[in-house]
Design a protein around this motif. Structure first.
Motif, PDB file in Angstrom:
ATOM      1  N   ARG A 186     -33.412   1.311 -12.275  1.00 12.66           N
ATOM      2  CA  ARG A 186     -33.246   1.734 -10.874  1.00 12.66           C
ATOM      3  C   ARG A 186     -32.392   0.729 -10.110  1.00 12.66           C
ATOM      4  O   ARG A 186     -31.568   1.106  -9.267  1.00 12.66           O
ATOM      5  N   GLN A 187     -32.584  -0.543 -10.396  1.00  9.09           N
ATOM      6  CA  GLN A 187     -31.813  -1.588  -9.730  1.00  9.09           C
ATOM      7  C   GLN A 187     -30.325  -1.458 -10.057  1.00  9.09           C
ATOM      8  O   GLN A 187     -29.471  -1.582  -9.165  1.00  9.09           O
ATOM      9  N   ILE A 188     -30.006  -1.202 -11.313  1.00  7.30           N
ATOM     10  CA  ILE A 188     -28.605  -1.037 -11.721  1.00  7.30           C
ATOM     11  C   ILE A 188     -27.966   0.113 -10.949  1.00  7.30           C
ATOM     12  O   ILE A 188     -26.874  -0.035 -10.369  1.00  7.30           O
ATOM     13  N   ARG A 189     -28.624   1.245 -10.925  1.00  7.61           N
ATOM     14  CA  ARG A 189     -28.053   2.421 -10.259  1.00  7.61           C
ATOM     15  C   ARG A 189     -27.872   2.183  -8.764  1.00  7.61           C
ATOM     16  O   ARG A 189     -26.860   2.573  -8.173  1.00  7.61           O
ATOM     17  N   ARG A 190     -28.847   1.516  -8.154  1.00  7.73           N
ATOM     18  CA  ARG A 190     -28.766   1.252  -6.714  1.00  7.73           C
ATOM     19  C   ARG A 190     -27.660   0.258  -6.394  1.00  7.73           C
ATOM     20  O   ARG A 190     -26.906   0.447  -5.418  1.00  7.73           O
ATOM     21  N   LEU A 191     -27.551  -0.800  -7.189  1.00  6.51           N
ATOM     22  CA  LEU A 191     -26.535  -1.819  -6.916  1.00  6.51           C
ATOM     23  C   LEU A 191     -25.124  -1.267  -7.059  1.00  6.51           C
ATOM     24  O   LEU A 191     -24.221  -1.633  -6.306  1.00  6.51           O
ATOM     25  N   VAL A 192     -24.924  -0.384  -8.014  1.00  2.00           N
ATOM     26  CA  VAL A 192     -23.602   0.227  -8.181  1.00  2.00           C
ATOM     27  C   VAL A 192     -23.333   1.209  -7.052  1.00  2.00           C
ATOM     28  O   VAL A 192     -22.262   1.178  -6.422  1.00  2.00           O
ATOM     29  N   ALA A 193     -24.293   2.081  -6.775  1.00  2.00           N
ATOM     30  CA  ALA A 193     -24.074   3.148  -5.794  1.00  2.00           C
ATOM     31  C   ALA A 193     -24.016   2.637  -4.359  1.00  2.00           C
ATOM     32  O   ALA A 193     -23.184   3.093  -3.564  1.00  2.00           O
ATOM     33  N   PRO A 229     -30.632 -13.429  -4.981  1.00  2.00           N
ATOM     34  CA  PRO A 229     -30.639 -11.975  -4.807  1.00  2.00           C
ATOM     35  C   PRO A 229     -29.262 -11.353  -5.053  1.00  2.00           C
ATOM     36  O   PRO A 229     -28.252 -11.815  -4.507  1.00  2.00           O
ATOM     37  N   ASN A 230     -29.244 -10.313  -5.886  1.00  2.00           N
ATOM     38  CA  ASN A 230     -27.980  -9.619  -6.151  1.00  2.00           C
ATOM     39  C   ASN A 230     -27.368  -9.061  -4.877  1.00  2.00           C
ATOM     40  O   ASN A 230     -26.141  -9.054  -4.708  1.00  2.00           O
ATOM     41  N   GLU A 231     -28.213  -8.591  -3.984  1.00  2.00           N
ATOM     42  CA  GLU A 231     -27.722  -8.023  -2.728  1.00  2.00           C
ATOM     43  C   GLU A 231     -26.985  -9.067  -1.901  1.00  2.00           C
ATOM     44  O   GLU A 231     -26.013  -8.740  -1.198  1.00  2.00           O
ATOM     45  N   GLU A 232     -27.422 -10.301  -1.991  1.00  2.00           N
ATOM     46  CA  GLU A 232     -26.771 -11.375  -1.244  1.00  2.00           C
ATOM     47  C   GLU A 232     -25.337 -11.584  -1.732  1.00  2.00           C
ATOM     48  O   GLU A 232     -24.412 -11.786  -0.944  1.00  2.00           O
ATOM     49  N   ILE A 233     -25.171 -11.519  -3.056  1.00  2.00           N
ATOM     50  CA  ILE A 233     -23.826 -11.655  -3.629  1.00  2.00           C
ATOM     51  C   ILE A 233     -22.955 -10.477  -3.214  1.00  2.00           C
ATOM     52  O   ILE A 233     -21.793 -10.644  -2.812  1.00  2.00           O
ATOM     53  N   ALA A 234     -23.511  -9.263  -3.308  1.00  2.00           N
ATOM     54  CA  ALA A 234     -22.744  -8.075  -2.957  1.00  2.00           C
ATOM     55  C   ALA A 234     -22.353  -8.077  -1.478  1.00  2.00           C
ATOM     56  O   ALA A 234     -21.228  -7.688  -1.121  1.00  2.00           O
ATOM     57  N   ALA A 238     -27.714   3.258 -18.346  1.00  2.00           N
ATOM     58  CA  ALA A 238     -27.428   3.359 -16.917  1.00  2.00           C
ATOM     59  C   ALA A 238     -26.086   2.716 -16.581  1.00  2.00           C
ATOM     60  O   ALA A 238     -25.321   3.236 -15.753  1.00  2.00           O
ATOM     61  N   MET A 239     -25.784   1.608 -17.218  1.00  2.00           N
ATOM     62  CA  MET A 239     -24.522   0.920 -16.967  1.00  2.00           C
ATOM     63  C   MET A 239     -23.338   1.734 -17.467  1.00  2.00           C
ATOM     64  O   MET A 239     -22.318   1.861 -16.778  1.00  2.00           O
ATOM     65  N   GLU A 240     -23.471   2.287 -18.667  1.00  2.00           N
ATOM     66  CA  GLU A 240     -22.389   3.104 -19.213  1.00  2.00           C
ATOM     67  C   GLU A 240     -22.140   4.319 -18.322  1.00  2.00           C
ATOM     68  O   GLU A 240     -20.994   4.667 -18.029  1.00  2.00           O
ATOM     69  N   GLU A 241     -23.205   4.951 -17.885  1.00  2.00           N
ATOM     70  CA  GLU A 241     -23.085   6.119 -17.009  1.00  2.00           C
ATOM     71  C   GLU A 241     -22.403   5.758 -15.696  1.00  2.00           C
ATOM     72  O   GLU A 241     -21.616   6.540 -15.150  1.00  2.00           O
ATOM     73  N   ALA A 242     -22.676   4.552 -15.184  1.00  2.00           N
ATOM     74  CA  ALA A 242     -22.107   4.120 -13.904  1.00  2.00           C
ATOM     75  C   ALA A 242     -20.706   3.530 -14.046  1.00  2.00           C
ATOM     76  O   ALA A 242     -20.062   3.227 -13.034  1.00  2.00           O
ATOM     77  N   GLY A 243     -20.249   3.333 -15.278  1.00  2.00           N
ATOM     78  CA  GLY A 243     -18.935   2.720 -15.481  1.00  2.00           C
ATOM     79  C   GLY A 243     -18.923   1.223 -15.259  1.00  2.00           C
ATOM     80  O   GLY A 243     -17.868   0.630 -15.007  1.00  2.00           O
ATOM     81  N   ALA A 244     -20.093   0.591 -15.354  1.00  2.00           N
ATOM     82  CA  ALA A 244     -20.201  -0.851 -15.112  1.00  2.00           C
ATOM     83  C   ALA A 244     -19.864  -1.646 -16.372  1.00  2.00           C
ATOM     84  O   ALA A 244     -20.017  -1.164 -17.508  1.00  2.00           O
ATOM     85  N   ILE A 245     -19.440  -2.875 -16.169  1.00  2.00           N
ATOM     86  CA  ILE A 245     -19.085  -3.804 -17.246  1.00  2.00           C
ATOM     87  C   ILE A 245     -20.302  -4.652 -17.592  1.00  2.00           C
ATOM     88  O   ILE A 245     -21.038  -5.082 -16.700  1.00  2.00           O
ATOM     89  N   ALA A 246     -20.518  -4.895 -18.875  1.00  2.00           N
ATOM     90  CA  ALA A 246     -21.601  -5.776 -19.323  1.00  2.00           C
ATOM     91  C   ALA A 246     -21.016  -7.108 -19.781  1.00  2.00           C
ATOM     92  O   ALA A 246     -20.070  -7.139 -20.577  1.00  2.00           O
ATOM     93  N   VAL A 247     -21.574  -8.189 -19.279  1.00  2.00           N
ATOM     94  CA  VAL A 247     -21.165  -9.542 -19.681  1.00  2.00           C
ATOM     95  C   VAL A 247     -22.341 -10.183 -20.411  1.00  2.00           C
ATOM     96  O   VAL A 247     -23.441 -10.261 -19.878  1.00  2.00           O
TER      97      VAL A 247
END
Length: 297
Positions: free
Chosen positions: A116-123, A85-90, A152-161
């Motif tokens: 939706r997951q991307i936006r929630r994980l960033v915010a 789970p991503n939330e576990e890492i965060a 969504a990633m670009e809007e949030a300023g997130a990095i893509a790997v």
């Protein structure tokens, strides 16, 4: 070792920043790969401590005075196996802010749910970036299916790997465990960098057999970086070392691929490379600190 505010670890207190670390086991004990793929990867890399928990990862890097970017790969649609789970890492990053920098994995086949997951994980969780493994996820990065995720990633300023090049996942298993190498040509990512010029992108790993393609993309697109994970530096192609010393000196990043490849081994072999003295700290820490916003530059 935590920086002031919420930016993350303090680079001044670190010896290095490892940009490529996998969380491969959840708190429930489940892994992010099938038993076949997990076994093949462990054999390929000769990994000793194959499934460290997140607290163990934090302790391991704290002992070495390093910070690390940690993520999982969500390939559930292609493999049927749920990710860590991503939330576990965060949440682990919140518990260990001096060490762990949270990234996440999203499945491109999950469409609007992934957006939706991307936006929630960033915010809500402060996730800094997202990892894609096109081989395991069975998609070309320039498939328009994934474009809403990049928006969504670009809007949030997130990095893509993006994983690029051959993968040890499935190596040696019958049929490579069903993993197809065609998805990981970095030229596919060139389209993404063109269409999303505001999104910072990392091409993960020396990109065998497409190393020259990766170098071309990183020199041509200003927001494309290369991490050096997944290979012992003694096997780096000479042109990769040459570009790291020159044109890409500000865009090459240390990454180990822990727990598949230990940072101690990587750093020991890196010390033997003909890397310029003024470039070495850039690769080990300074470029990553700037990319992650851990410095004021």
């Amino acid at each position: 070792m935590a920086a002031s505010g919420s930016r993350g670890p303090d680079p001044a207190e670190l010896t290095a920043i490892d940009m490529h670390v996998h969380a491969e086991v959840s708190a429930r004990g489940t892994t992010s790969l099938s038993a076949e793929l997990d076994s093949a990867a462990g054999t390929y890399f000769k990994a000793e401590h194959r499934h460290p928990t997140l607290p163990e990862i934090a302790a391991y890097y704290r002992e070495r005075r390093m910070a690390c970017v940690v993520f999982t790969v969500d390939a559930e649609s292609a493999t049927g196996t749920a990710p860590v789970p991503n939330e576990e890492i965060a949440e682990s990053a919140r518990e260990h802010p001096d060490v762990i920098i949270p990234f996440a994995g999203v499945d491109p086949y999950k469409g609007r749910a992934a957006v939706r997951q991307i936006r929630r994980l960033v915010a809500e969780y402060g996730v800094r970036g997202f990892k894609f493994h096109p081989n395991i996820q069975a998609f070309h990065p320039n498939d328009r299916m994934a474009y809403p995720l990049y928006e969504a990633m670009e809007e949030a300023g997130a990095i893509a790997v993006f994983h690029t090049g051959q993968t040890g996942i499935g190596a040696g298993a019958p049929g490579g465990g069903g993993i197809r190498l065609k998805y990981s040509n970095p030229l596919d990512v060139d389209d993404v960098a063109t269409d999303f010029p505001g999104m910072r992108i990392i091409l993960a790993h020396p990109s065998f057999p497409w190393q020259d393609e990766a170098l071309a993309v990183a020199t041509h697109k200003p927001e494309v970086y290369i991490d050096l994970s997944g290979w012992s530096p003694k096997y780096f192609p000479p042109q990769l070392v040459r570009y790291a010393n020159s044109l890409l000196r500000d865009k090459v990043l240390f990454g180990s691929d822990y727990p598949l490849l230990a940072p101690d081994r990587w750093l020991a072999d890196f010390a033997k490379l003909p890397v310029k003295d003024e470039v070495r700290p850039k690769i080990l820490k300074e470029n990553a600190a700037r990319l992650l916003g851990l410095t004021e530059e």
